[in-house]
Design a protein around this motif. Sequence first.
Motif, PDB file in Angstrom:
ATOM      1  N   ARG A   1       0.856  -1.191   0.000  1.00  0.00           N
ATOM      2  CA  ARG A   1       0.000   0.000   0.000  1.00  0.00           C
ATOM      3  C   ARG A   1       0.892   1.242   0.000  1.00  0.00           C
ATOM      4  O   ARG A   1       1.772   1.376   0.858  1.00  0.00           O
ATOM      5  CB  ARG A   1      -0.913   0.016   1.230  1.00  0.00           C
ATOM      6  CG  ARG A   1      -1.787  -1.222   1.347  1.00  0.00           C
ATOM      7  CD  ARG A   1      -2.492  -1.277   2.701  1.00  0.00           C
ATOM      8  NE  ARG A   1      -3.259  -2.495   2.868  1.00  0.00           N
ATOM      9  CZ  ARG A   1      -4.536  -2.638   2.538  1.00  0.00           C
ATOM     10  NH1 ARG A   1      -5.189  -1.599   2.051  1.00  0.00           N
ATOM     11  NH2 ARG A   1      -5.155  -3.790   2.722  1.00  0.00           N
ATOM     12  N   GLN A   2       0.646   2.107  -0.947  1.00  0.00           N
ATOM     13  CA  GLN A   2       1.466   3.310  -1.071  1.00  0.00           C
ATOM     14  C   GLN A   2       0.566   4.519  -1.314  1.00  0.00           C
ATOM     15  O   GLN A   2      -0.365   4.460  -2.112  1.00  0.00           O
ATOM     16  CB  GLN A   2       2.465   3.160  -2.219  1.00  0.00           C
ATOM     17  CG  GLN A   2       3.490   4.276  -2.290  1.00  0.00           C
ATOM     18  CD  GLN A   2       4.527   4.027  -3.380  1.00  0.00           C
ATOM     19  OE1 GLN A   2       4.177   3.660  -4.494  1.00  0.00           O
ATOM     20  NE2 GLN A   2       5.802   4.212  -3.049  1.00  0.00           N
ATOM     21  N   THR A   3       0.846   5.599  -0.613  1.00  0.00           N
ATOM     22  CA  THR A   3       0.058   6.814  -0.774  1.00  0.00           C
ATOM     23  C   THR A   3       0.361   7.467  -2.109  1.00  0.00           C
ATOM     24  O   THR A   3       1.526   7.725  -2.442  1.00  0.00           O
ATOM     25  CB  THR A   3       0.356   7.805   0.364  1.00  0.00           C
ATOM     26  OG1 THR A   3       0.035   7.199   1.617  1.00  0.00           O
ATOM     27  CG2 THR A   3      -0.474   9.072   0.191  1.00  0.00           C
TER      28      THR A   3
ATOM     29  N   GLU B   1      -4.717   5.335  -0.975  1.00  0.00           N
ATOM     30  CA  GLU B   1      -3.785   4.214  -0.888  1.00  0.00           C
ATOM     31  C   GLU B   1      -3.874   3.382  -2.156  1.00  0.00           C
ATOM     32  O   GLU B   1      -4.886   2.728  -2.419  1.00  0.00           O
ATOM     33  CB  GLU B   1      -4.100   3.337   0.333  1.00  0.00           C
ATOM     34  CG  GLU B   1      -3.579   3.903   1.639  1.00  0.00           C
ATOM     35  CD  GLU B   1      -3.592   2.852   2.747  1.00  0.00           C
ATOM     36  OE1 GLU B   1      -4.375   1.871   2.620  1.00  0.00           O
ATOM     37  OE2 GLU B   1      -2.834   2.988   3.708  1.00  0.00           O
ATOM     38  N   CYS B   2      -2.821   3.422  -2.946  1.00  0.00           N
ATOM     39  CA  CYS B   2      -2.767   2.647  -4.192  1.00  0.00           C
ATOM     40  C   CYS B   2      -2.332   1.221  -3.854  1.00  0.00           C
ATOM     41  O   CYS B   2      -1.328   1.015  -3.157  1.00  0.00           O
ATOM     42  CB  CYS B   2      -1.781   3.293  -5.155  1.00  0.00           C
ATOM     43  SG  CYS B   2      -1.688   2.497  -6.767  1.00  0.00           S
ATOM     44  N   LEU B   3      -3.080   0.249  -4.326  1.00  0.00           N
ATOM     45  CA  LEU B   3      -2.836  -1.150  -3.993  1.00  0.00           C
ATOM     46  C   LEU B   3      -2.054  -1.856  -5.093  1.00  0.00           C
ATOM     47  O   LEU B   3      -2.315  -1.663  -6.284  1.00  0.00           O
ATOM     48  CB  LEU B   3      -4.164  -1.880  -3.781  1.00  0.00           C
ATOM     49  CG  LEU B   3      -5.098  -1.307  -2.705  1.00  0.00           C
ATOM     50  CD1 LEU B   3      -6.389  -2.103  -2.651  1.00  0.00           C
ATOM     51  CD2 LEU B   3      -4.418  -1.291  -1.348  1.00  0.00           C
TER      52      LEU B   3
ATOM     53  N   ASN C   1      -9.172  -0.073  -6.453  1.00  0.00           N
ATOM     54  CA  ASN C   1      -9.105   1.390  -6.424  1.00  0.00           C
ATOM     55  C   ASN C   1     -10.044   2.000  -7.458  1.00  0.00           C
ATOM     56  O   ASN C   1     -10.667   3.040  -7.206  1.00  0.00           O
ATOM     57  CB  ASN C   1      -7.677   1.862  -6.709  1.00  0.00           C
ATOM     58  CG  ASN C   1      -6.702   1.555  -5.597  1.00  0.00           C
ATOM     59  OD1 ASN C   1      -5.702   0.879  -5.801  1.00  0.00           O
ATOM     60  ND2 ASN C   1      -6.986   2.044  -4.392  1.00  0.00           N
TER      61      ASN C   1
END
Length: 493
Positions: free
Chosen positions: A336-338, A348-350, A406
């Motif tokens: 998970r990255q902002t 949060e990009c998955l 997303n």
Amino acid sequence: MRESGLALLDVSARPTSQPLSERSRGVRILQLAIAGGDLLVISLATVLAAVGRTHLGLFSATADVNDVAQSVGVWIVAGWMLANVALGTYARGYLGVGTIEYARILSAAGCTAGLIGIMSYLTKFNLSRGFFVLMFVIGIPLLLLWRRIARRLVHRAHARGLLLTRVLISGSPGHVDDVAAVLERESWLGYRIIGALLPEGAARGTTDRGVPVAGQTDETADAVIRNEADLVVFTEGAFPSAADFRRIAWELEGHHVQMAVVPSLSDISSGRIMMRPVGGLPLVHVEQPRSLGASRGLKRTFDLVGATALLLIASPLMLAAAIAVKLQDGGPILFRQTRVGRDGALFECLKFRSMVVDAEAQLSAITHLNANADGVLFKIQRDPRITRVGHVLRRYSIDELPQLINVINGEMSLVGPRPALPAEVRRYVPDVQRRLHVRPGMTGLWQVSGRSDLSWDDTVRLDLYYVDNWSLVQDLSIVAKTVHAVIRSRGAY
């Protein structure tokens, strides 16, 4: 006795048709080859429609279907081919590039179907409806597939130095270099730049980009003929007035040389441009940018339907990927990255985790490996943090499949600009911030144009082009091209 005024006319400058150049002969052969392929495809579709009408069992049985097909089949094939010719599906300017070729194929098929229906009604001819439907249901996809294959063959020929268009670019040095940069970047188009024509006073050996100077703009026709150019591109500074351009066109008449004028516009799709002549003056009307359309209901519906369908189809593959990631080192499955979404909103990009568990902590130790040190993006071609499973996931973009969630949540779109990190956005200049006017995408023009192989400037250019020129047809085209880009794994690391 007074001589007739006609006898005093000088007709020595009357244009005459010149022999075809090697390039023109090659194009003629290509056009004939594509037409021959169309003829075979349409004939095959007609035969398959007759066979399918008889054996599929979807229609009521009838004894005279084959007789009817044989009696009108040749005329239908001939009519369809004539429609292709009449609507310009073999026009040299559209072969191998753009969507106009495909649009004209569809238009020709529609006209053929309409004429067949009208003629059958007027003559009270008992044409089998099953045969009629199957012929176009089979024929249209086969034609589009054949044209796609032909296009790929043409692009491969260009890559091998065949069927290249010899190009002279006329104009001021800066504009010549701008056009040269585009033509060199899009090498698949088959343009070979052989020289530049510069205004008097700007004479030099080469331009700043290294394009050799072949002459001056006031001798355009002579330079084009002398250098055996197939195309002359006029940019700003190529001619002082419309009358000068008209005289150049007169001098090139009959020499099988194409002419193209580059307006002082860039990164505007053909769908936003309309030519409207007013009293002999060609006015180019340009629609407003379409970023608002890329944020409204039609695109959102496309995203929801597409993401839901893809999630169902890809669920077995995603399950296998999740198991492989877990078995690799026992760490978390998802990363998970902002990222920054539309209008600067954070989300949060998955992704499936493709790196070691402490990848973020190791980042400072490998910054010297950044392949894009002068740009905003951080790229490493052989990142030591990527796991063995991660290499496979990244190679085929399987690691990005969780982003379908997303998309369903409304944080991303199936197609859009690359989702950016907050640190990247803080370095944006005002123009680049426009890419945040739409939702970031799982794929986009950046994905089908080289992915990580692209420079930062090219990434920005493609993203802004997408935002300004959005259309649903373009989204569908990008999705189709993404499949090919993923299979080739170009620029994936």
